[in-house]
Design a protein around this motif. Structure first.
Motif, PDB file in Angstrom:
ATOM      1  N   GLY A 171     -45.721   3.897 -49.305  1.00 12.04           N
ATOM      2  CA  GLY A 171     -45.346   4.289 -47.694  1.00 12.04           C
ATOM      3  C   GLY A 171     -44.942   5.533 -47.581  1.00 12.04           C
ATOM      4  N   LYS A 172     -44.593   6.094 -46.426  1.00 14.86           N
ATOM      5  CA  LYS A 172     -43.778   7.086 -45.913  1.00 14.86           C
ATOM      6  C   LYS A 172     -42.736   6.358 -45.258  1.00 14.86           C
ATOM      7  N   ASP A 173     -41.441   6.977 -44.992  1.00 14.15           N
ATOM      8  CA  ASP A 173     -40.182   6.430 -44.793  1.00 14.15           C
ATOM      9  C   ASP A 173     -40.201   6.264 -43.349  1.00 14.15           C
ATOM     10  N   LEU A 174     -40.547   5.192 -42.680  1.00 13.15           N
ATOM     11  CA  LEU A 174     -40.632   4.735 -41.311  1.00 13.15           C
ATOM     12  C   LEU A 174     -39.520   5.000 -40.430  1.00 13.15           C
ATOM     13  N   GLY A 175     -38.156   5.112 -41.141  1.00 10.50           N
ATOM     14  CA  GLY A 175     -36.868   5.015 -40.296  1.00 10.50           C
ATOM     15  C   GLY A 175     -36.468   6.807 -40.416  1.00 10.50           C
ATOM     16  N   PHE A 176     -37.345   7.752 -40.845  1.00 12.20           N
ATOM     17  CA  PHE A 176     -36.765   9.021 -40.792  1.00 12.20           C
ATOM     18  C   PHE A 176     -36.648   9.717 -39.446  1.00 12.20           C
ATOM     19  N   ASN A 177     -37.502   9.428 -38.235  1.00 10.68           N
ATOM     20  CA  ASN A 177     -37.288   9.908 -37.149  1.00 10.68           C
ATOM     21  C   ASN A 177     -36.028   9.447 -36.398  1.00 10.68           C
ATOM     22  N   VAL A 178     -35.929   8.125 -36.770  1.00  8.81           N
ATOM     23  CA  VAL A 178     -34.450   7.516 -36.370  1.00  8.81           C
ATOM     24  C   VAL A 178     -33.308   8.137 -37.076  1.00  8.81           C
ATOM     25  N   ALA A 179     -33.265   8.318 -38.268  1.00  7.58           N
ATOM     26  CA  ALA A 179     -32.328   9.011 -38.904  1.00  7.58           C
ATOM     27  C   ALA A 179     -32.060  10.506 -38.177  1.00  7.58           C
ATOM     28  N   ASN A 180     -33.129  11.158 -38.088  1.00 10.81           N
ATOM     29  CA  ASN A 180     -33.185  12.385 -37.577  1.00 10.81           C
ATOM     30  C   ASN A 180     -32.387  12.347 -36.168  1.00 10.81           C
ATOM     31  N   GLY A 181     -32.714  11.393 -35.435  1.00  8.43           N
ATOM     32  CA  GLY A 181     -32.047  11.359 -34.095  1.00  8.43           C
ATOM     33  C   GLY A 181     -30.565  11.265 -34.375  1.00  8.43           C
ATOM     34  N   VAL A 182     -30.124  10.381 -35.111  1.00  8.70           N
ATOM     35  CA  VAL A 182     -28.837  10.087 -35.648  1.00  8.70           C
ATOM     36  C   VAL A 182     -28.039  11.482 -35.752  1.00  8.70           C
ATOM     37  N   ARG A 183     -28.857  12.064 -36.878  1.00 11.89           N
ATOM     38  CA  ARG A 183     -28.376  13.334 -37.298  1.00 11.89           C
ATOM     39  C   ARG A 183     -27.914  14.496 -36.320  1.00 11.89           C
ATOM     40  N   LEU A 184     -28.997  14.702 -35.327  1.00 12.65           N
ATOM     41  CA  LEU A 184     -29.007  15.277 -34.180  1.00 12.65           C
ATOM     42  C   LEU A 184     -27.681  15.336 -33.360  1.00 12.65           C
ATOM     43  N   ASN A 185     -27.351  13.986 -33.070  1.00  9.42           N
ATOM     44  CA  ASN A 185     -26.244  13.365 -32.152  1.00  9.42           C
ATOM     45  C   ASN A 185     -24.852  13.831 -32.952  1.00  9.42           C
ATOM     46  N   VAL A 186     -24.745  13.752 -34.325  1.00  8.59           N
ATOM     47  CA  VAL A 186     -23.847  14.154 -34.929  1.00  8.59           C
ATOM     48  C   VAL A 186     -23.437  15.294 -34.914  1.00  8.59           C
ATOM     49  N   VAL A 187     -24.438  16.296 -34.950  1.00 11.47           N
ATOM     50  CA  VAL A 187     -24.295  17.826 -35.045  1.00 11.47           C
ATOM     51  C   VAL A 187     -23.875  18.301 -33.824  1.00 11.47           C
ATOM     52  N   ALA A 188     -24.231  17.536 -32.791  1.00  6.23           N
ATOM     53  CA  ALA A 188     -23.900  18.056 -31.223  1.00  6.23           C
ATOM     54  C   ALA A 188     -22.297  17.893 -31.204  1.00  6.23           C
ATOM     55  N   ASP A 189     -21.868  16.809 -31.600  1.00 10.70           N
ATOM     56  CA  ASP A 189     -20.505  16.344 -31.688  1.00 10.70           C
ATOM     57  C   ASP A 189     -19.760  17.344 -32.448  1.00 10.70           C
ATOM     58  N   ALA A 190     -20.271  17.693 -33.638  1.00 14.37           N
ATOM     59  CA  ALA A 190     -19.610  18.413 -34.514  1.00 14.37           C
ATOM     60  C   ALA A 190     -19.392  19.918 -33.802  1.00 14.37           C
ATOM     61  N   LEU A 191     -20.498  20.439 -33.060  1.00 16.67           N
ATOM     62  CA  LEU A 191     -20.443  21.633 -32.636  1.00 16.67           C
ATOM     63  C   LEU A 191     -19.517  21.647 -31.486  1.00 16.67           C
ATOM     64  N   ALA A 192     -19.503  20.378 -30.722  1.00 16.92           N
ATOM     65  CA  ALA A 192     -18.802  20.463 -29.506  1.00 16.92           C
ATOM     66  C   ALA A 192     -17.161  20.391 -29.841  1.00 16.92           C
ATOM     67  N   ASP A 193     -16.926  19.683 -30.980  1.00 17.62           N
ATOM     68  CA  ASP A 193     -15.769  19.669 -31.598  1.00 17.62           C
ATOM     69  C   ASP A 193     -15.072  21.029 -31.979  1.00 17.62           C
ATOM     70  N   ASP A 194     -16.009  21.807 -32.771  1.00 18.77           N
ATOM     71  CA  ASP A 194     -15.625  23.021 -33.195  1.00 18.77           C
ATOM     72  C   ASP A 194     -15.336  24.157 -32.120  1.00 18.77           C
ATOM     73  N   LEU A 195     -16.190  24.091 -31.025  1.00 21.50           N
ATOM     74  CA  LEU A 195     -16.304  25.060 -30.026  1.00 21.50           C
ATOM     75  C   LEU A 195     -14.943  24.892 -29.153  1.00 21.50           C
ATOM     76  N   ALA A 196     -14.849  23.462 -29.050  1.00 18.68           N
ATOM     77  CA  ALA A 196     -13.419  23.125 -28.000  1.00 18.68           C
ATOM     78  C   ALA A 196     -12.319  23.572 -28.657  1.00 18.68           C
ATOM     79  N   ALA A 197     -12.236  23.458 -30.001  1.00 14.76           N
ATOM     80  CA  ALA A 197     -11.179  23.916 -30.821  1.00 14.76           C
ATOM     81  C   ALA A 197     -10.722  25.255 -30.689  1.00 14.76           C
ATOM     82  N   VAL A 198     -11.968  26.133 -30.420  1.00 19.72           N
ATOM     83  CA  VAL A 198     -11.654  27.554 -30.454  1.00 19.72           C
ATOM     84  C   VAL A 198     -11.105  28.144 -28.848  1.00 19.72           C
ATOM     85  N   LEU A 199     -12.103  27.210 -27.978  1.00 17.63           N
ATOM     86  CA  LEU A 199     -11.824  27.651 -26.644  1.00 17.63           C
ATOM     87  C   LEU A 199     -10.612  26.944 -25.902  1.00 17.63           C
ATOM     88  N   SER A 200     -10.380  25.860 -26.178  1.00 19.98           N
ATOM     89  CA  SER A 200      -9.106  25.169 -25.520  1.00 19.98           C
ATOM     90  C   SER A 200      -7.880  25.690 -25.705  1.00 19.98           C
TER      91      SER A 200
END
Length: 422
Positions: free
Chosen positions: A171-200
């Motif tokens: 079978g295919k990995d039924l959890g892939f799209n959930v993991a995809n959503g988790v990874r997207l949330n983490v990336v958004a946090d990392a980008l916000a953290d990096d940009l805040a460090a530059v702009l604050s």
């Protein structure tokens, strides 16, 4: 019969990828260009970094990821979250939700997206193409990439579920799209953290982070909203792949009435159909259904005549008696049902075998469905039996699935009772 020529497939795929790459290379060097060309590569670079180092510091440890997985499932499936969890657990194939695997992917994502932003600002800066919107546009393109992964996995899973023609397929990995959503949330946090460090400045780091993260999530939400119409169509298309018994019949008749009667729509159809047919040809795929599609793409106003000329008689065994009046369905060991469809007189031998297994009072005879394509015949059979593609597989004489299944089923000692199947 679907035919794929393995000797042509690898070279054809290379030609297709080369053509697509050439088209993209001719496009302007902008945020889309940078994300498309380099995000996947930089993500893999992240794995290389992790092989030699622990990677970027992050608070997303396993307990955080476990909590985020649950939140993504709740948000993605709503009232169906409990069912989704059970399906993922029961499938036993959700390797992407293994916390160690997911942690590695998350860290590689963070490395990759940071490198992407640094590289994009360097390249676009040299071209004088940096604006106040560059960071936001890059974020949108990253979101779009994750969305593409989501759609690709969904299509792969649906295709696999709808074409279970062989027993024992992994079978295919039924959890892939959930993991995809988790990874997207983490990336958004990392980008916000990096940009805040530059702009604050000074002590407003946390406030700047929250503001940027809110803006980043707003960008993601806007991107998702823009995809809403596509999502609805994509969801309906995937549903109809599985629930073939819900599909409408006379596909080409409806196409002729609602699309091809309009010149502008007909031109769009021709472009899309020819692109699809070119890809099939490059991949060495040949099938009579594609021949009809090619003829209609060349002469859309002749659709009704072409469909009539392409009419084919599909033969199958039929069971009647005791309130039963259905195509003969033969069960596999996993509970799925098979309908064998014949194009030759070999149906006679199939019917004779079935008569040996039929229950008392049941009669096994012959029936025919006239349709222009195997696709139309398949829809008709699913509608007659009223079962979806996960429970009923229709196989056509001449296909690999037909030959494999007929050998395995008819060689079983003791046979199969038609009554059990229907």
């Amino acid at each position: 019969m679907l035919v794929t020529d393995p000797s042509d497939t690898v070279d054809a795929r290379r030609r297709h990828v080369a053509s697509a790459a050439a088209d993209l290379e001719a496009s302007p060097v902008d945020e889309l260009y940078m994300a498309f060309w380099f995000y996947g590569l930089l993500h893999e670079c992240g794995h290389v970094v992790l092989a030699h180092d622990r990677g970027p510091s992050t608070e997303w440890r396993e307990n955080n990821l476990a909590d985020l997985i649950e939140r993504v499932i709740d948000e993605s499936f709503g009232d169906g979250a409990a069912t989704a969890r059970e399906s993922i657990r029961a499938a036993g194939t959700a390797r992407s939700l293994d916390l160690q695997v997911l942690m590695e992917e998350v860290q590689a994502d963070v490395i990759g997206v940071r490198l992407l932003f640094a590289a994009a600002f360097r390249v676009l800066g040299r071209a004088g193409a940096i604006t106040d919107e560059t960071a936001g546009r890059l974020a949108v393109e990253v979101v779009t990439m994750f969305g593409m992964f989501h759609y690709m996995n969904g299509c792969a899973q649906i295709a696999r579920d709808a074409s279970q023609e062989f027993e024992g397929e992994p079978g295919k990995d039924l959890g892939f799209n959930v993991a995809n959503g988790v990874r997207l949330n983490v990336v958004a946090d990392a980008l916000a953290d990096d940009l805040a460090a530059v702009l604050s400045s000074g002590d407003d780091g946390e406030e700047t982070y929250e503001r940027i993260r809110a803006g980043m999530l707003g960008v993601i939400s806007e991107a998702i909203e823009r995809q809403a119409a596509f999502d609805r169509g994509h969801h309906q298309a995937m549903r109809l792949v599985l629930y073939a018994n819900e599909r409408g019949a006379d596909v080409y008749g409806r196409l002729a009435e609602h699309v091809l009667a309009n010149d502008a729509r007909a031109l769009y159809f021709q472009d899309e159909a020819r692109a699809f047919l070119a890809l099939a040809s490059d991949l060495g795929v040949r099938h009579p259904d594609l021949d009809l599609l090619a003829a209609i793409a060349d002469a859309p106003r002749d659709t009704h005549r072409l469909v009539s000329e392409h009419a084919t008689t599909f033969r199958l065994a039929w069971v009647t008696g005791d309130g039963v009046d259905l195509p003969l369905c033969v069960p596999l060991s996993d509970g799925r049902l098979i309908v064998f469809v014949f194009l030759t007189d070999a149906l006679g031998r199939h019917v004779e075998r079935a008569r040996i297994w039929a229950r008392p009072g049941w009669a096994v005879g012959r029936a025919a469905i006239v349709a222009p394509t195997e696709h139309e015949a398949r829809i008709s059979i699913h509608r007659l039996v009223d079962l979806d593609a996960r429970d009923l597989t229709v196989v056509f004489e001449g296909s690999e699935a037909f030959e494999s299944l007929s050998r395995s089923i008819f060689q079983r000692a003791g046979g199969v009772e038609a009554g059990e199947a229907t």
